[in-house]
Design an enzyme around this catalytic site. Sequence first.
Site: not given
Length: 494
Positions: A27, A131, A388-389, A393, A409-410
């Site tokens: 984050h 955040d 999410w990152n 990517e 949340e994956q």
Amino acid sequence: MEEEKSSSPRTTTTTHIALVSIPALSHQVSILEFAKRLLNLHHNHHHFHVTCIIPTLPSQNNNTFFFDSLPPNIHCIFLPPVNFDDLRNDSSMSLEAQLSLAISRSLPSIREALNTLNSTTNNNLVALVVDAIAHEALHFGKDLKNKNKPLSSYIYFACSAMLLSLCLHSRKLDQIVPCEYRDYPNLIQIPGCISVHGKDLPNSVQDRSSLAYKLYLRRCKDYFLADGILVNSFIEMEQGAFQSFLSQSQEEVIIPPVYAIGPITQTSGGRNNNNGWECLQWLDNQPPKSVLYVSFGSGGTLSQEQINELALGLELSGHRFLWANVREPNDKACASYLSGDGAEPLSFLPEGFTERTKEKGLVLGSWVPQIEVLGHGSVGAFLSHCGWNSVLESVVKGVPMIAWPLFAEQRTNAAMVTDSLRVALRPNNDNNNGVVLKEEIADIIKRLMEGSEGEEIRRRMEKLKDLAGCAFMEDGSSTKTLSKLALIWKSMAP
């Protein structure tokens, strides 16, 4: 009160933005990369200064290379570590609840840092961006004055627009669904997005009597208090979700303005350790698009049984692989998220595995420069936890995925990339107590790396890569949105 990195804020006239992050490196990287994007806008980069306030945990190791590489007009304040001694023996507390509690216990320090910042920036502090998990700090904007008005306060949503749509719809879902979401026989409808099974919703909603769920509902309620929500995604990837925010505001509730400012990704993974060099040198010697990159992120862990099956599945597939961030086995999927690495990882692999696969595989127990790995010509696919990152990517570099979600949340992200965007395959772990067996692992690797199915996925990912690149062109959708925000903030400065 605080430990400072980078230079002190400038005393010259600038437009000053305050950020508040959380004790999670993924984050922190995301919100600071957003700050770099803001500063790098071609027409205004000399006019902004950003200060990021970062709560910390006692066990945390900061990535000093990343922070030391920030430009001088981004200033970081690391707050004193929060005390978690009273929870040391509480193994039931979820990751989301731990992060939320860390923010709650840091609020006095956050308030003090913001007050000090506001009194020493010549009244040029114009906006507060927090955040999404630090939503409680959003209220401080009302106490800070600019031109005798409350400071404009924004949420930085480091996840997908699909997840934001779920959050903004949470109170209605809470009334509609009569049981635990995972037991709900129907698909869960998320406005503007694909419908998903209840089991694919984030961990924080899976036990509706838990503290994590209560904190989740409180967090989602606070989002409506923001002056705007900045989402790390782009319109071309999640058009339905972004459209739904406008339609819901017109029909049901008033949603704050939502700004699509992504894809925000780390611009460079850096090469500041031996493993970074080793893996890239190893990739240099592999054929084009031949390597499967395997990583479960900055904190994901697997059970011993699953490590064995994954290793044997990689071997059985016959494909080249780079397996990074291998950690000590743990039945808790997020065991390493808030702590450092454990013991020597190679000791947990099946006997003889490393020797048998040394011609085709490389296994590393620590960090690698992921953005550079994904951009390497030898990498043909990415087996990912779907943080999410990592999803962004992979999109930015055009690398198709095997979606293997672990926590947070994956699973929701995995459903999106598999069923909506169709740029990933996902193994079935409904049987065998959630363990994916070596035969299925080998099969799904072959499906993605070989044949027509993999080619179709690769084509779709290439198209998405092009759209992501267009979003940040000078006239791209995200550049225009970020420029609009910059103009709003500059207009607030004296």
